[in-house]
Design an enzyme around this catalytic site. Structure first.
Site, PDB file in Angstrom:
ATOM      1  N   GLY A  21     -28.955  29.744 -13.866  1.00 47.87           N
ATOM      2  CA  GLY A  21     -28.806  30.168 -12.472  1.00 47.87           C
ATOM      3  C   GLY A  21     -30.043  30.835 -11.928  1.00 47.87           C
ATOM      4  N   ALA A  22     -31.224  30.395 -12.374  1.00 43.54           N
ATOM      5  CA  ALA A  22     -32.463  31.063 -11.981  1.00 43.54           C
ATOM      6  C   ALA A  22     -33.190  30.368 -10.847  1.00 43.54           C
ATOM      7  CB  ALA A  22     -33.398  31.192 -13.192  1.00 43.54           C
ATOM      8  N   GLY A  25     -31.693  33.546  -5.856  1.00 46.29           N
ATOM      9  CA  GLY A  25     -30.979  34.819  -5.927  1.00 46.29           C
ATOM     10  C   GLY A  25     -31.352  35.713  -7.084  1.00 46.29           C
ATOM     11  N   ILE A  26     -30.343  36.342  -7.649  1.00 50.91           N
ATOM     12  CA  ILE A  26     -30.531  37.285  -8.745  1.00 50.91           C
ATOM     13  C   ILE A  26     -31.226  36.623  -9.921  1.00 50.91           C
ATOM     14  CG2 ILE A  26     -29.300  38.691 -10.453  1.00 50.91           C
ATOM     15  CD1 ILE A  26     -27.158  39.190  -8.325  1.00 50.91           C
ATOM     16  N   GLY A  27     -30.854  35.383 -10.215  1.00 54.29           N
ATOM     17  CA  GLY A  27     -31.436  34.687 -11.353  1.00 54.29           C
ATOM     18  C   GLY A  27     -32.942  34.525 -11.235  1.00 54.29           C
ATOM     19  N   SER A 150     -18.401  39.976 -13.006  1.00 55.42           N
ATOM     20  CA  SER A 150     -18.302  40.311 -11.585  1.00 55.42           C
ATOM     21  C   SER A 150     -17.367  41.492 -11.405  1.00 55.42           C
ATOM     22  CB  SER A 150     -17.755  39.107 -10.805  1.00 55.42           C
ATOM     23  OG  SER A 150     -17.277  39.475  -9.530  1.00 55.42           O
ATOM     24  N   TYR A 175     -11.002  32.677 -10.032  1.00 56.48           N
ATOM     25  CA  TYR A 175     -12.352  33.243 -10.159  1.00 56.48           C
ATOM     26  C   TYR A 175     -12.342  34.500 -11.021  1.00 56.48           C
ATOM     27  CZ  TYR A 175     -16.756  35.491  -9.025  1.00 56.48           C
ATOM     28  OH  TYR A 175     -17.983  36.108  -9.128  1.00 56.48           O
TER      29      TYR A 175
END
Length: 309
Positions: A21-22, A25-27, A150, A175
Site C-alpha cells: 500500500g505504498a 497516502g500513509i504508505g 484501524s 470492515y
C-alpha cells in the site's frame, strides 16, 4: 493546522524493507522515511504505473534512494503467491515488512478473485498469505513485521459463523471484523515466532484518523464520489482535530524501526484521532489469544483450500 510530530528513525543502511500500500497516502510516507534512513524499499503495488510514479517521487526527493516496485494484488492469492516466488528467486533476506495496504467500505458487497468478501479477503487473508509465503526470507532477515489495523477495530468482532458475510452483509461490520483479524494475526504470529524460534518480531499499529485515500473516490471499486465523511475528516484535520497523513504514518514507522521494542506491542497516536506515537493497550477484541489461535487455523485452511494448483 494539525500539529506536526516526528520520531527519530535509526540508520537502516543495508536493510531490505517491503511495504504494501505504498503507492499513495500513509504508505508512501512510510516508504519515504525508510528510504531516507538508508533502507532499500520494495513497494508491491496493484497499479504498477501509480506505484512507479510514487517510487520515482521518492527517488527524486532522496538522493541515492533505493526504491523499486513489484506487482501485487492482495485480493488474488495467485498474485500473492507470484510475489512470494519473485522475492524468493531474488534471494534477499527481508528485514522489515509493513502490511499497510487495505480497502474500506466498498459501496456494494464485493468478492476477491478467490471468492472471499473483499475486505476480509484483502485486509486479512491477503496479508496472511503474503506473510506466510515470505516467512523463510523474513526468518533469514530476523524481520520486524508491522500490521496496520484501524480504530474501527476497537468495537469490532470476529463473525465466526459467517466470516464471508454471505448470510447477512453489513459493510462496516465486515470492515471492522477484517481489522480485528489483522490485530489477532499480529499477536498470533509473535506467539508462534517465540514458540518456534523463528527470530522475527510482530507488532501492531493504527494510524488514528486522517484524510487519506482509504475513503477516496475509487471508480474501480464502484465508488465514484468522495463520501461526506472523508470530506469531514479533511476539515477536522485542517483545524487539528484529526491527524495529518504525516502524523498518521508515525505509529507504523515506530513499530517497524524503534530498537527499544521487541514484539507483541501496539503502537498508535496518543489520542484516538491523532497525536504523537505511543505504546497502547490492546483493545478488548484483540486480547483473546484463543481467538488469535483459532483465526490462524481458519485462515491457513482457507488459503490452502484456494492455493494455486
Amino acid at each position: 493546522m494539525p500539529r506536526v510530530y516526528d520520531l527519530s528513525v535509526p540508520d537502516l543502511s543495508g536493510k531490505l524493507a517491503v511495504v504494501t500500500g505504498a503507492s499513495d497516502g500513509i504508505g508512501t510516507i512510510i516508504a519515504t522515511r525508510l528510504a531516507q534512513a538508508g533502507a532499500e524499499v520494495i513497494m508491491p503495488v496493484r497499479n504498477r504505473d501509480k506505484g512507479d510514479t510514487a517510487a520515482q517521487r521518492i527517488r527524486f526527493a532522496i538522493q541515492g534512494a533505493k526504491v523499486s516496485t513489484r506487482s501485487l494484488d492482495l485480493s488474488s492469492l495467485d498474485s500473492v503467491a507470484s510475489l512470494g516466488a519473485t522475492l524468493a528467486s531474488e534471494g534477499r533476506p527481508i528485514n522489515i515488512l509493513i502490511n499497510n495496504a487495505g480497502v474500506m467500505r466498498p459501496p456494494t458487497r464485493q468478492m476477491t478473485r478467490d471468492g472471499f468478501e473483499l475486505q476480509w479477503g484483502t485486509n486479512h487473508l491477503g496479508h496472511f498469505a503474503l506473510t506466510l509465503g515470505l516467512l523463510p526470507l523474513l526468518r533469514e532477515g530476523r524481520a520486524r513485521i508491522t500490521h496496520q489495523t484501524s480504530v474501527a477495530a476497537r468495537k469490532g468482532a470476529m463473525n465466526w459463523d459467517d466470516l464471508n458475510y454471505e448470510q447477512s452483509y453489513d459493510v462496516m461490520k465486515a470492515y471492522t471484523g477484517s481489522k480485528v483479524a489483522v490485530g489477532l494475526f499480529a499477536r498470533e504470529l509473535e506467539a508462534r515466532s517465540r514458540a518456534n524460534g523463528w527470530g522475527i518480531s510482530s507488532n501492531l499499529s493504527h494510524p488514528g484518523i486522517s484524510p487519506t485515500n482509504l475513503l477516496a473516490a475509487q471508480p474501480a471499486m464502484g465508488r465514484d464520489r468522495i463520501p461526506p465523511e472523508r470530506r469531514l475528516i479533511g476539515l477536522l484535520a485542517q483545524i487539528g482535530l484529526a491527524g495529518s497523513p504525516q502524523n498518521a504514518a508515525l505509529p507504523a514507522l515506530m513499530a517497524a524501526t524503534d530498537p527499544d521494542y521487541g514484539g507483541d506491542y501496539f503502537f498508535g497516536p496518543r489520542r484516538t484521532a491523532g497525536g504523537p506515537p505511543v505504546i497502547q493497550e490492546y483493545w478488548a477484541p484483540l486480547r483473546d489469544m484463543d481467538d488469535a489461535h483459532r483465526l490462524w487455523d481458519v485462515s491457513e485452511h482457507l488459503i490452502t483450500a484456494h492455493a494455486p494448483h
